[in-house]
Design a protein around this motif. Structure first.
Motif, short mmCIF file in Angstrom:
data_model
loop_
_atom_site.label_atom_id
_atom_site.label_comp_id
_atom_site.label_asym_id
_atom_site.label_seq_id
_atom_site.Cartn_x
_atom_site.Cartn_y
_atom_site.Cartn_z
N GLY A 104 71.39 71.20 -48.38
CA GLY A 104 72.64 70.61 -47.94
C GLY A 104 72.42 69.27 -47.25
N ILE A 105 71.46 69.25 -46.35
CA ILE A 105 71.15 68.01 -45.62
C ILE A 105 70.79 66.90 -46.61
N PHE A 106 69.91 67.24 -47.56
CA PHE A 106 69.49 66.22 -48.52
C PHE A 106 70.66 65.76 -49.39
N SER A 107 71.55 66.69 -49.74
CA SER A 107 72.70 66.30 -50.55
C SER A 107 73.52 65.23 -49.84
N GLU A 108 73.71 65.41 -48.52
CA GLU A 108 74.47 64.42 -47.76
C GLU A 108 73.74 63.08 -47.77
N ILE A 109 72.42 63.16 -47.54
CA ILE A 109 71.65 61.92 -47.41
C ILE A 109 71.58 61.16 -48.73
N PHE A 110 71.36 61.90 -49.83
CA PHE A 110 71.30 61.23 -51.14
C PHE A 110 72.60 60.49 -51.42
N ALA A 111 73.71 61.17 -51.18
CA ALA A 111 75.01 60.55 -51.48
C ALA A 111 75.23 59.33 -50.59
N THR A 112 74.95 59.48 -49.29
CA THR A 112 75.22 58.38 -48.37
C THR A 112 74.41 57.14 -48.71
N PHE A 113 73.12 57.32 -48.88
CA PHE A 113 72.27 56.13 -49.03
C PHE A 113 72.14 55.67 -50.48
N SER A 114 72.80 56.38 -51.41
CA SER A 114 72.93 55.84 -52.76
C SER A 114 74.32 55.24 -52.93
N ARG A 115 75.16 55.40 -51.91
CA ARG A 115 76.55 54.96 -51.97
C ARG A 115 77.26 55.55 -53.17
N LYS A 116 76.93 56.80 -53.49
CA LYS A 116 77.59 57.43 -54.64
C LYS A 116 77.97 58.85 -54.27
N ARG A 117 79.02 59.34 -54.88
CA ARG A 117 79.33 60.74 -54.61
C ARG A 117 78.26 61.62 -55.26
N LEU A 118 78.11 62.82 -54.71
CA LEU A 118 77.10 63.73 -55.22
C LEU A 118 77.35 64.00 -56.70
N PHE A 119 76.33 63.83 -57.52
CA PHE A 119 76.46 64.07 -58.95
C PHE A 119 76.62 65.56 -59.19
N GLY A 120 77.60 65.92 -60.00
CA GLY A 120 77.79 67.33 -60.37
C GLY A 120 78.06 68.23 -59.18
N TYR A 121 79.00 67.79 -58.32
CA TYR A 121 79.31 68.56 -57.11
C TYR A 121 79.59 70.03 -57.41
N SER A 122 80.43 70.29 -58.42
CA SER A 122 80.78 71.69 -58.69
C SER A 122 79.56 72.50 -59.10
N SER A 123 78.69 71.90 -59.89
CA SER A 123 77.52 72.68 -60.30
C SER A 123 76.56 72.84 -59.13
N MET A 124 76.58 71.90 -58.19
CA MET A 124 75.77 72.06 -56.99
C MET A 124 76.25 73.27 -56.18
N VAL A 125 77.58 73.37 -56.04
CA VAL A 125 78.15 74.51 -55.32
C VAL A 125 77.77 75.80 -56.04
N PHE A 126 77.96 75.78 -57.34
CA PHE A 126 77.64 76.96 -58.15
C PHE A 126 76.17 77.34 -57.99
N ALA A 127 75.30 76.34 -58.05
CA ALA A 127 73.86 76.61 -57.95
C ALA A 127 73.53 77.19 -56.57
N THR A 128 74.18 76.66 -55.53
CA THR A 128 73.91 77.16 -54.18
C THR A 128 74.29 78.63 -54.06
#
Lengths: 618, 355
Positions: free
Chosen positions: A257-281
């Motif tokens: 979760g922490i990394f997901s926030e950091i990747f999105a913030t410092f890539s200035r992009k929304r998390l790729f495949g958010y729904s599948s990330m939730v599903f995977a979690t």
């Protein structure tokens, strides 16, 4: 009551606080201290193994150090540090003013704290537990002295704290989300916290049961694990791992979760495949309960059980792989800024992939007969827990430090810490894969020369010192920052996407003057893109209802702490039993008081809120 | 043509990896230099899984390096807002399905090997073949007992087995949990306190020659202060020599010849015989066998499992066992011995040989 009337000494304030932000700081400090203790123990282990036939830590003492290293790192460092992040961030990320049960939040912390202190008291009272963090029953029942009793009672107390914390976050995330914050708009870290809390809810009871049985055996003449009296030690293995394997995911999902926030913030992009990330979690959380017996492939469960658990374990690689690729593609096409947290996040990918693939190798049951209980496994789980969880905690600490303390950690020192830690980590653990395959069992205090194990062990020890140096620089950074650091704004990284970056750093006691209206994933980013300065409020400005602080959580936990000592020594001193009962009485009386005395909290008035908000803007 | 290419590539990847790994460790200890059918099977499973995993790592690394270099924020891009991509079903299906396929490739041989390795039918037949060698392994706090039930002999610390055939093991523990592991010959199996575990191993003659006739065995489950020192040795012999060894063991009797050894025998019979037996045919029940059988002590590879096998080390061990193996069960079970007594005992113990 006004702000002036509530002025207290700093220490009293923290002893009685029920504010999730202050509890986060308590978790951070306590977890950080235990992390240093566990790290020191790790260093001792590596010094002893630096050369063959070393006599720095021999036999029983080495076993105590290795047991306490594992137990401390998992239960007293990683868990509370995860809770520190969850407390600091999750309520704000969902637009809430606090967790659902602030009193319980404080209780959870103090239980963990006293459990941890109790466990570490063993060092001064006749010796620490020495049967490994897994404390397998036949060995732990044989263990002389009170070491294992400290383990059993200490973990029981801190385990209750964790369970309470988990339930609290479940309720918080279900009930306290701001208007518009649907489940599928929750930030990934909140999702991870949600699933983790569910795992805690189901994983900790088996541990509790196991510990109760062991307590009966050790202190009150039970025979649950005494094979000679018809007991069975394999039951302990099952109970421990039904807890122990989900525990890995309890630690690593928040890391994801922490990394997901950091990747999105410092890539200035929304998390790729958010729904599948939730599903995977969610899927990882579910499968996490289906695989515990892969820790027991060599116990002799038979080929059918081994085959089933092997295949189930392999299956976990699929959702984990989904996550890795989603992170890579979050960065793809983004605008990556290499801040310290982002460096940890980027380094996490290859490090964690290494830990993941060796996990799949371990899953191949027939081959695992070779890996099991060898240094290969030691390397594997350190790649997962250090390369995943510790990297995430360091990343999260750097990332949210300005939010928690209002000051930015020094970036240069942060990057030095990162490089030292990163190099040291791989230096220490990569070679251990080969040591294991070359025939080095784990948990050995020494090895004889001439078995081809010298070089690898020496390299590994050198790496440990790199990590120690990194930790020292981190501490220097923390000190310098608290003395000299400059105050920062609400969104110090400039690319914040989620709600926590919309409130002041550190946030006011009530978090949001007005509960925000959430209009999509990355709520703050949406507002920013529409050129707005702040969030869209969902309510008019008004008085804010806040919970009162209380010393009861501290006293309740203290009571159990005293009781544990009392019951532990009951066989030796007859009066000790009364100490135990007295401790329990303290706890129960406090619980009774809490139940019958109504506590309606207090209100922060509208004018005061306006005053505070103005102060922030100025 | 294409398939051949793929096979060839896989093969070369395998051989490169095998070459790399074979350099690791010692032939008497390393799981990377397999010395028998079991270790072989496990080694090929290791290679297969490593190959698949290296493939995964390579793919991730390529994407990773490309992304990290290509998409870093450069000067002048401070205000650039990248396109906000939600996801891609096509990509997501690809990286879900491919790992599943890779895992199936790994899962099939895993399951098959898991069943093969646990095939212990020949040892459990109503009337088992008299050529089938079965060893009862009993793990004790810091020493190992090896009983050959079909031959009525017992030995400890040094396991003697025939090569190039399956040897079957019954494993159990008499105090706390241990784990029986001969890394070069095959994976481990725990010795539990409440049940028998069974498995088989096969010892390869050629590999045994390469290892100079002795493999190292280890305890792989934390069992107490001297867990690290709970080693044993394996001496694989060609079937014929093994049969001869069994015959010698059956007839072995202590025969102290010179005067000093005789004196040692007396001391032994006073202080040690309560726990240690000196004949391989020890009829006592296992609960009474609380210390290693010493019938062929003079032939052993090591003193106490770890020290070089010579008189000096034996004296050191007899004088103060705890300094060699902390927490062992022998310390304090016999009175204080004078140097002369220790010398005599040493002579006697070293004279206990069958070879």
């Amino acid at each position: 009551m006004s702000t002036v009337a509530r002025k207290k000494s700093l220490i009293w304030d923290y002893l009685t606080t029920v504010d999730h932000k202050k509890i986060a700081i308590l978790y951070l400090i306590a977890g950080g201290l235990f992390f240093l203790v566990g790290g020191l123990e790790a260093l001792f282990i590596r010094i002893q193994l630096a050369k063959p036939n070393n006599d720095f830590l021999v036999g029983g003492l080495y076993n105590e150090v290795l047991t306490m290293h594992g137990t401390t790192m998992i239960f007293l460092a990683a868990m509370p540090l995860v809770f520190a992040m969850m407390n600091a961030v999750v309520p704000i990320q969902i637009g809430a003013r606090d967790v659902a049960f602030p009193f319980l939040n404080a209780l959870g912390f103090w239980l963990f704290f006293f459990g941890g202190v109790f466990l570490n008291c063993s060092w001064f009272l006749g010796g620490a537990p020495d049967a490994g963090w897994t404390s397998y029953a036949s060995l732990s029942l044989e263990s002389p002295g009170h070491g294992i009793d400290f383990y059993v009672l200490g973990l029981q107390i801190s385990g209750i704290g964790t369970l309470i914390g988990g339930i609290n976050f479940l309720v918080t995330i279900i009930n306290m989300r701001a208007p518009g914050m649907t489940y599928m708009r929750m930030p990934m870290f909140t999702w991870a916290t949600f699933v983790t809390s569910a795992l805690i809810l189901f994983a900790f009871p088996p541990l509790t049961v196991g510990l109760v049985l062991m307590m009966m055996d050790r202190l009150f003449g039970g025979n649950f694990f005494n094979a000679a009296a018809g007991g069975n030690t394999i039951i302990w293995e099952h109970l421990f791992w039904i807890f122990g394997h989900p525990e890995v995911y309890i630690l690593v999902l928040p890391a994801f979760g922490i990394f997901s926030e950091i990747f999105a913030t410092f890539s200035r992009k929304r998390l790729f495949g958010y729904s599948s990330m939730v599903f995977a979690t969610v899927l990882i959380g579910f499968l996490g309960f289906m695989v515990w017996a892969h820790h027991m492939f060599t116990t002799g469960l038979g080929p059918i059980a081994n085959a089933i658990f092997a295949v189930a374990t392999m299956a976990i690689a699929v959702p984990t792989g989904i996550k890795i690729f989603n992170w890579l593609f979050t960065m793809w096409g983004g605008s990556i800024k290499f801040t310290t947290p982002m460096m940890y996040a980027v380094a996490f990918i290859p490090s964690f992939v290494m830990g993941g693939v060796t996990g799949v190798m371990n899953a191949a049951a027939a081959a695992d007969y070779q890996y099991h209980d060898s240094y290969f496994v030691v390397a594997h789980f350190h790649y997962v827990i250090v390369g995943g969880v510790v990297f995430a905690l360091l990343a999260g600490a750097h990332y949210w430090w300005p939010k928690m303390f209002g000051k930015m950690l020094n970036e240069t020192l942060g990057k030095i810490t990162f490089w030292l830690f990163f190099i040291g980590f791989h230096l220490t653990f990569f070679i251990q894969h080969f040591l294991g395959l070359m025939g080095m069992p784990r948990r050995i205090f020494t090895y004889l020369p001439g078995q081809g194990l010298e070089t690898g062990n020496f390299i590994s020890t050198v790496g440990a010192f790199f990590m120690a140096a990194a930790t020292i620089i981190l501490l220097i950074n923390v000190v310098i920052t608290s003395v000299k650091g400059e105050k920062v704004s609400a969104d110090p990284w400039g690319d914040g996407r989620t709600l926590e970056w919309a409130v002041a750093s550190p946030p006011p006691e009530y978090n949001f003057a007005q509960t925000p209206l959430v209009r999509g994933l990355d709520a703050l980013w949406i507002e920013k893109m529409e050129g707005k300065k702040g969030l869209t409020p969902a309510e008019p400005l008004g008085d804010i209802h806040m919970p009162n602080s209380s010393i009861l959580p501290f006293v309740i936990s203290l009571g159990l702490f005293i009781a544990a000592f009392g019951f532990m020594y009951h066989a030796k001193y007859s009066w000790s039993l009364f100490v135990g009962i007295g401790g329990l009485l303290i706890t129960f009386i406090c619980m009774f008081l809490r139940s019958v005395v109504d506590d309606h909290g207090f209100h922060i008035h509208k004018e005061e809120v306006l005053e505070t908000e103005k102060g922030v803007k100025a | 043509m294409k398939k051949w290419l793929l096979n060839w590539r896989l093969f070369s990847l395998f051989s490169v990896m095998a070459l790399l790994l074979a350099g690791c460790g010692k032939p008497f200890l390393s799981a990377l230099q397999p010395a028998g059918e079991v270790a072989d099977m496990q080694y090929s499973l290791m290679l297969l899984s490593t190959a698949i995993m290296v493939l995964v790592i390579v793919v991730v690394t390529i994407i990773f390096i490309y992304v990290v270099i290509r998409f870093r924020r450069r000067k002048g891009e401070e205000n650039k807002i990248p396109k906000q991509v939600e996801g891609s079903h096509k990509l997501e299906i690809i990286w879900t399905v491919i790992p599943i396929l890779l895992l199936i490739i790994l899962a099939v041989p895993t399951v098959s090997a898991t069943f093969k390795l646990s095939d212990v039918k020949p040892m459990n037949k109503e009337k088992r073949d008299k050529n089938t060698v079965v060893v009862n392994v009993r793990a004790n706090l810091y020493w190992w007992e090896f009983e050959y039930p079909d031959y009525g002999i017992i030995t400890s610390q040094d396991l003697v087995v025939p090569t190039d055939e399956r040897v079957y093991f019954n494993l159990k523990s008499s105090d706390v949990k241990h784990s029986f592991w001969i890394p070069a010959v095959g994976g481990k199996l725990d010795t539990n306190v409440e049940n028998n575990n069974q498995f088989w191993l096969e010892f390869d003659q050629k590999a045994a020659d390469k290892a100079k006739g002795v493999f190292y065995g280890k305890c792989a489950e934390l069992c107490g202060p001297s867990h690290a020192l709970m080693d044993f040795k394996v001496k694989p012999l060609p079937r014929k020599e093994f049969d001869q060894w069994v015959e010698k063991m059956k007839n072995a009797k202590p025969a102290a010849t010179d005067a000093v050894a005789k004196e040692g025998e007396e001391i032994f019979n006073k202080s040690c015989i309560g726990c240690h037996a000196v004949t391989p045919a020890d009829k006592r029940p296992e609960q009474a066998r609380t210390a290693p059988n010493l019938a062929n002590f003079g032939d052993r590879e090591r003193i106490a499992g770890i020290l070089k096998h010579d008189e000096e080390n034996l004296k050191k061990w007899l004088k103060d066992p705890d300094s060699v193996k902390p927490g062992n069960k022998m310390t304090g079970t016999y009175g204080k011995l004078t140097d002369a007594q220790i010398d005599a005992l040493t002579k006697y113990l070293m004279s206990l040989k069958v070879e």
